[in-house]
Write a protein that holds these residues in place. Structure first.
Motif, PDB file in Angstrom:
ATOM      1  N   UNK A  36      13.685  14.248  10.370  1.00  0.00           N
ATOM      2  CA  UNK A  36      13.922  12.851  10.003  1.00  0.00           C
ATOM      3  C   UNK A  36      14.180  12.020  11.257  1.00  0.00           C
ATOM      4  N   UNK A  37      14.054  10.679  11.160  1.00  0.00           N
ATOM      5  CA  UNK A  37      14.299   9.823  12.321  1.00  0.00           C
ATOM      6  C   UNK A  37      15.700  10.026  12.885  1.00  0.00           C
ATOM      7  N   UNK A  38      15.843   9.837  14.192  1.00  0.00           N
ATOM      8  CA  UNK A  38      17.146   9.994  14.819  1.00  0.00           C
ATOM      9  C   UNK A  38      18.058   8.823  14.469  1.00  0.00           C
ATOM     10  N   UNK A  39      19.285   8.854  14.992  1.00  0.00           N
ATOM     11  CA  UNK A  39      20.282   7.838  14.633  1.00  0.00           C
ATOM     12  C   UNK A  39      19.824   6.441  15.020  1.00  0.00           C
ATOM     13  N   UNK A  40      19.161   6.303  16.157  1.00  0.00           N
ATOM     14  CA  UNK A  40      18.700   4.980  16.573  1.00  0.00           C
ATOM     15  C   UNK A  40      17.636   4.458  15.610  1.00  0.00           C
ATOM     16  N   UNK A  41      16.697   5.313  15.246  1.00  0.00           N
ATOM     17  CA  UNK A  41      15.652   4.894  14.310  1.00  0.00           C
ATOM     18  C   UNK A  41      16.251   4.531  12.959  1.00  0.00           C
ATOM     19  N   UNK A  42      17.226   5.328  12.488  1.00  0.00           N
ATOM     20  CA  UNK A  42      17.851   5.048  11.193  1.00  0.00           C
ATOM     21  C   UNK A  42      18.570   3.700  11.231  1.00  0.00           C
ATOM     22  N   UNK A  43      19.256   3.416  12.345  1.00  0.00           N
ATOM     23  CA  UNK A  43      19.977   2.143  12.445  1.00  0.00           C
ATOM     24  C   UNK A  43      19.021   0.965  12.340  1.00  0.00           C
ATOM     25  N   UNK A  44      17.894   1.055  13.025  1.00  0.00           N
ATOM     26  CA  UNK A  44      16.926  -0.041  12.960  1.00  0.00           C
ATOM     27  C   UNK A  44      16.261  -0.108  11.587  1.00  0.00           C
ATOM     28  N   UNK A  45      15.997   1.054  10.981  1.00  0.00           N
ATOM     29  CA  UNK A  45      15.410   1.059   9.636  1.00  0.00           C
ATOM     30  C   UNK A  45      16.360   0.439   8.621  1.00  0.00           C
ATOM     31  N   UNK A  46      17.657   0.798   8.726  1.00  0.00           N
ATOM     32  CA  UNK A  46      18.660   0.222   7.823  1.00  0.00           C
ATOM     33  C   UNK A  46      18.702  -1.296   7.973  1.00  0.00           C
TER      34      UNK A  46
END
Length: 283
Positions: free
Chosen positions: A94-104
């Motif tokens: 799954x996407x890393x924490x940075x990717x998740x933050x931007x996706x959120x």
């Protein structure tokens, strides 16, 4: 509130367990809260009381017995835990924490964009365009978007005041009058200091524009126009970051709409202000 209140439940399951110790009237309140959590986050205390067949005082007492400061506090927790299933453990790859933050953030902004009533936004621009004075009020996590917006509106010639101190905001509200506007930012719509400022402004004939996350709150009941910039979203501890991000963007959109209506001033003078704030020869 009881002197030794239990810790705030962090899940609906824990809330359900705590509710088992309530008496009959308070138990009916808990049944409503647990049975209709997605609706309750947009309800007032009176609406919960009507649904439970009891009084507003019983609603507040039930919330305090469950470990909350009152209904507004419990409502915020319901909004938070209602979004928690979306935060389940991510599968491998799954996407890393940075990717998740931007996706959120992207998801939250899309939700907020679709929720904003365009007719209410146009009415908000009317108020901003016609106001003789504009007072921005908000505190805590609402303060950064408020200060950012004050700078933006100043660049298009609007007479904006945005005191950082909550008492200074209330003092300023007491000097408002008909023809002036109070713009209130609050994630919960129940911030004590913000409500005091809004009540003072309204009592002196000023109009009130509210930007908040809940359609039904003490703040929206005081407002002439209310815009909703986001509701329950993935939890970020005590910081409603995604709703705050939506506040930034909504205020920026209002700034753009007002600029388009009034005609944007020559930006050269503003660029000069920025240039003169830079240190020559900085490395």
């Amino acid at each position: 509130m009881p002197a030794t209140a239990p810790a705030v439940p962090v899940s609906l399951a824990q809330l359900r367990a705590a509710a088992s110790a309530l008496g009959p009237s308070e138990g009916r309140v808990a049944e409503v809260l647990l049975g209709r959590p997605a609706e309750v986050i947009d309800w007032s205390t009176q609406e919960v009381a009507q649904a439970a067949g009891t009084s507003t005082a019983t609603v507040v007492r039930a919330c305090q017995t469950l470990g909350f400061r009152g209904f507004q506090h419990l409502r915020l927790e319901l909004a938070r835990v209602g979004a928690e299933p979306a935060r389940a453990a991510a599968p491998a790859g799954a996407p890393d924490a940075i990717a998740r933050a931007f996706d959120d953030a992207a998801d939250a902004l899309r939700l907020s964009r679709d929720r904003i009533d365009r007719a209410h936004a146009a009415a908000a621009v009317d108020l901003l365009a016609s106001a003789q004075r504009i007072l921005f009020t908000g505190s805590g996590f609402s303060a950064p978007p408020l200060q950012d917006a004050a700078l933006r509106f100043a660049t298009i010639g609007r007479p904006v005041e945005a005191p950082a101190d909550v008492l200074a905001q209330q003092f300023a509200a007491h000097s408002l009058g008909p023809g002036d506007l109070c713009v209130a930012l609050s994630y919960s719509g129940a911030n004590t200091h913000t409500l005091a400022t809004v009540r003072a402004a309204a009592s002196r004939g000023a109009r009130v524009l509210a930007i908040t996350s809940f359609a039904r709150s003490p703040l929206t009941r005081l407002a002439d126009i209310a815009l909703f910039s986001g509701g329950s979203q993935p939890a970020h501890g005590v910081d409603p970051f995604l709703s705050r991000l939506s506040q930034f963007v909504l205020l920026h959109a209002l700034h753009q709409l007002l600029g388009e209506r009034n005609g944007l001033p020559d930006p050269s003078e503003m660029r000069t202000v920025v240039a003169e704030a830079l240190i020559e020869g900085a490395e």
